[in-house]
Write an enzyme that holds these catalytic residues in place. Sequence first.
Site, PDB file in Angstrom:
ATOM      1  N   GLU A 144       0.789  -1.229   0.000  1.00 12.87           N
ATOM      2  CA  GLU A 144       0.000   0.000   0.000  1.00 12.87           C
ATOM      3  C   GLU A 144       0.829   1.291   0.000  1.00 12.87           C
ATOM      4  OE1 GLU A 144      -3.470   0.830   0.104  1.00 12.87           O
ATOM      5  OE2 GLU A 144      -2.641   2.847   0.057  1.00 12.87           O
ATOM      6  N   GLY A 186      -9.151  21.826  -4.914  1.00 18.23           N
ATOM      7  CA  GLY A 186     -10.044  22.144  -6.033  1.00 18.23           C
ATOM      8  C   GLY A 186     -10.114  23.642  -6.250  1.00 18.23           C
ATOM      9  N   GLY A 187     -11.093  24.080  -7.017  1.00 12.72           N
ATOM     10  CA  GLY A 187     -11.225  25.497  -7.334  1.00 12.72           C
ATOM     11  C   GLY A 187     -11.833  26.317  -6.204  1.00 12.72           C
TER      12      GLY A 187
HETATM   13  N1  COA Z   1       0.350 -22.999  -4.359  1.00 12.78           N
HETATM   14  C1  COA Z   1       1.692 -22.990  -4.271  1.00 12.78           C
HETATM   15  N2  COA Z   1       2.427 -21.859  -4.197  1.00 12.78           N
HETATM   16  C2  COA Z   1       1.751 -20.704  -4.196  1.00 12.78           C
HETATM   17  C3  COA Z   1       0.351 -20.638  -4.275  1.00 12.78           C
HETATM   18  C4  COA Z   1      -0.361 -21.852  -4.371  1.00 12.78           C
HETATM   19  N3  COA Z   1      -1.682 -21.894  -4.462  1.00 12.78           N
HETATM   20  N4  COA Z   1      -0.013 -19.336  -4.245  1.00 12.78           N
HETATM   21  C5  COA Z   1       1.117 -18.609  -4.151  1.00 12.78           C
HETATM   22  N5  COA Z   1       2.181 -19.431  -4.110  1.00 12.78           N
HETATM   23  C6  COA Z   1       3.586 -19.062  -4.061  1.00 12.78           C
HETATM   24  C7  COA Z   1       4.011 -18.358  -5.316  1.00 12.78           C
HETATM   25  O1  COA Z   1       4.165 -19.268  -6.373  1.00 12.78           O
HETATM   26  C8  COA Z   1       5.306 -17.729  -4.882  1.00 12.78           C
HETATM   27  O2  COA Z   1       6.345 -18.639  -4.971  1.00 12.78           O
HETATM   28  P1  COA Z   1       7.746 -18.327  -5.701  1.00 12.78           P
HETATM   29  O3  COA Z   1       8.117 -16.923  -5.320  1.00 12.78           O
HETATM   30  O4  COA Z   1       8.644 -19.395  -5.128  1.00 12.78           O
HETATM   31  O5  COA Z   1       7.540 -18.463  -7.148  1.00 12.78           O
HETATM   32  C9  COA Z   1       5.090 -17.491  -3.387  1.00 12.78           C
HETATM   33  O6  COA Z   1       3.849 -18.119  -3.054  1.00 12.78           O
HETATM   34  C10 COA Z   1       5.084 -16.064  -2.943  1.00 12.78           C
HETATM   35  O7  COA Z   1       4.255 -15.264  -3.742  1.00 12.78           O
HETATM   36  P2  COA Z   1       4.281 -13.683  -3.627  1.00 12.78           P
HETATM   37  O8  COA Z   1       3.047 -13.162  -4.251  1.00 12.78           O
HETATM   38  O9  COA Z   1       5.555 -13.129  -4.201  1.00 12.78           O
HETATM   39  O10 COA Z   1       4.171 -13.436  -2.052  1.00 12.78           O
HETATM   40  P3  COA Z   1       5.059 -12.552  -1.051  1.00 12.78           P
HETATM   41  O11 COA Z   1       4.462 -12.763   0.279  1.00 12.78           O
HETATM   42  O12 COA Z   1       6.505 -12.816  -1.198  1.00 12.78           O
HETATM   43  O13 COA Z   1       4.804 -11.051  -1.536  1.00 12.78           O
HETATM   44  C11 COA Z   1       3.430  -9.203  -2.127  1.00 12.78           C
HETATM   45  C12 COA Z   1       3.608 -10.436  -1.240  1.00 12.78           C
HETATM   46  C13 COA Z   1       2.068  -8.622  -1.816  1.00 12.78           C
HETATM   47  C14 COA Z   1       4.527  -8.189  -1.821  1.00 12.78           C
HETATM   48  C15 COA Z   1       3.500  -9.626  -3.609  1.00 12.78           C
HETATM   49  O14 COA Z   1       2.553 -10.615  -3.822  1.00 12.78           O
HETATM   50  C16 COA Z   1       3.273  -8.495  -4.592  1.00 12.78           C
HETATM   51  O15 COA Z   1       4.115  -7.629  -4.799  1.00 12.78           O
HETATM   52  N6  COA Z   1       2.120  -8.499  -5.250  1.00 12.78           N
HETATM   53  C17 COA Z   1       1.765  -7.532  -6.272  1.00 12.78           C
HETATM   54  C18 COA Z   1       1.335  -6.204  -5.692  1.00 12.78           C
HETATM   55  C19 COA Z   1       0.293  -6.349  -4.629  1.00 12.78           C
HETATM   56  O16 COA Z   1      -0.794  -6.811  -4.879  1.00 12.78           O
HETATM   57  N7  COA Z   1       0.672  -5.935  -3.423  1.00 12.78           N
HETATM   58  C20 COA Z   1      -0.145  -6.142  -2.242  1.00 12.78           C
HETATM   59  C21 COA Z   1      -1.184  -5.261  -2.086  1.00 12.78           C
HETATM   60  S1  COA Z   1      -2.192  -5.662  -0.732  1.00 12.78           S
END
Ligand code: COA
Length: 435
Positions: A165, A269-270
């Site tokens: 966020e 705003g305006g």
């Molecule tokens: N089965 C097996 N593995 C799964 C899965 C499932 N059903 N769902 C997710 N995973 C795995 C993914 O494959 C990934 O593995 P890898 O990195 O080894 O390939 C792993 O979970 C982590 O996924 P990721 O989304 O990168 O999670 P994170 O906790 O490291 O990061 C965020 C979280 C939010 C930072 C990241 O998802 C992100 O930047 N998302 C895009 C922007 C966003 O939406 N931000 C959050 C706003 S609330």
Amino acid sequence: MAGFREGAQALHAPRSVDQHIHEKENVLRKALEGVRVLDMTHVQSGPSCTQLLAWLGADVVKLEAPGGDVTRKQLRDIPNVDSLYFTMLNCNKRSITLNMKSPEGKRIFTELLPRFDILAENFGPGAIDRMGFGWDVLQEINPRLIFASIKGFGDGRYTHYKAYEVIAQAMGGSMSTTGFIDGPPMATGAQIGDSGTGIHAVAGILAALYQREHTGRGQRVTVAMQDSVLNLCRVKLRDHQRLQRGPLNEYPNNEFGDEVPRSGNASGGGQPGWAVKCAPGGPNDYVYVVVQPVGWEPIANLIGRPELVTDPEWSTPDARLNKLDKMFQLIEEWSMGLGKWQVLEILNQYNIPCGPILSTKEIIEDESLLANDMVVRVDHPERGEFTTVGCPLKLSDSPVDVRTSPLLGEHNADVYGEELGLHDQLVTLKAKGVI
Ligand code: COA
């Protein structure tokens, strides 16, 4: 699904009276009835998008790793019960579990995909490709699929970065322009990076669904959190360009450089606005007042300064522009003797736009928000009743009935058993960690 496609076909052909009657009898009870969403989203940005789709009537099946969306366990207020973080973003969905890293999980996913219209995800950059389901593969499995991806950033130098966020607020123009000039950059409590992006994604998905009715093809919808915040900060880039022609007179700031400064509670705003203090002086005893040109006369009378109505130094918006701080100080000297609800009532008698600063307590107890289904009580099988924010989209023919979020894997039997005929294998799949 059949009903949805039939409904859309009617867009092309001229309709007979009989067809009209037929349609009326088969009228959809929800706008997106028949649309199916495979929801691989987690945390907030993605779930806020798919929750809206569910409220609009789509069948949203949330696919989680066997361990569940991380937010089920984050910020828990009751031990071993899905957190409010999760329950408030995943209402009206069903839940299945699937290990996308296991060969069997990938096989099941491949069988599931053709049954859905939309796949939504907001994994970190590259995660869906690493699972083996990049856009090329998804399209091959289901050419009608709409594939919605939320990421932190669009193509370019930040593409491979994860985002949350406030990172989106920082990089989308919000933080540098929020706060007071003598303070640090500020995050806003409104989740414009997460839920704001979710709403943008809903718009993209609905447009893609509509286009598919004409082309028969699905498409990829990508929405970046930075882009969504920037879209919401549009007026700040307006002001940035105005700076080239001189100071921003409606800002409370005295000095201007070559970038838009933080401008406290200025309206942006305006019409000038500011939050003025009220009695008894608590942290949320303020009313935000906007002074339109027509509002000046009643305001000047109310604050006991009728002479300022005709005083050329005060009588026009232009004349007041260089003393907005003084103007709001005069209004505040008046409002400090009154409660914020009194100020709201008095100013509205004169049609002066204003709003009391409402605390979370005041909002959750607000009768009109309750009556309008914006503060909604929902029954959860494990936590009991919880309160959530309802659907802000009010459609006259598609009422929203907010229902609980699903327990982890609650609908495995429905989806894998009923739809894929895997009843007999459910226990083994669970034991092997596939679901
Ligand atoms: N089965 C097996 N593995 C799964 C899965 C499932 N059903 N769902 C997710 N995973 C795995 C993914 O494959 C990934 O593995 P890898 O990195 O080894 O390939 C792993 O979970 C982590 O996924 P990721 O989304 O990168 O999670 P994170 O906790 O490291 O990061 C965020 C979280 C939010 C930072 C990241 O998802 C992100 O930047 N998302 C895009 C922007 C966003 O939406 N931000 C959050 C706003 S609330």
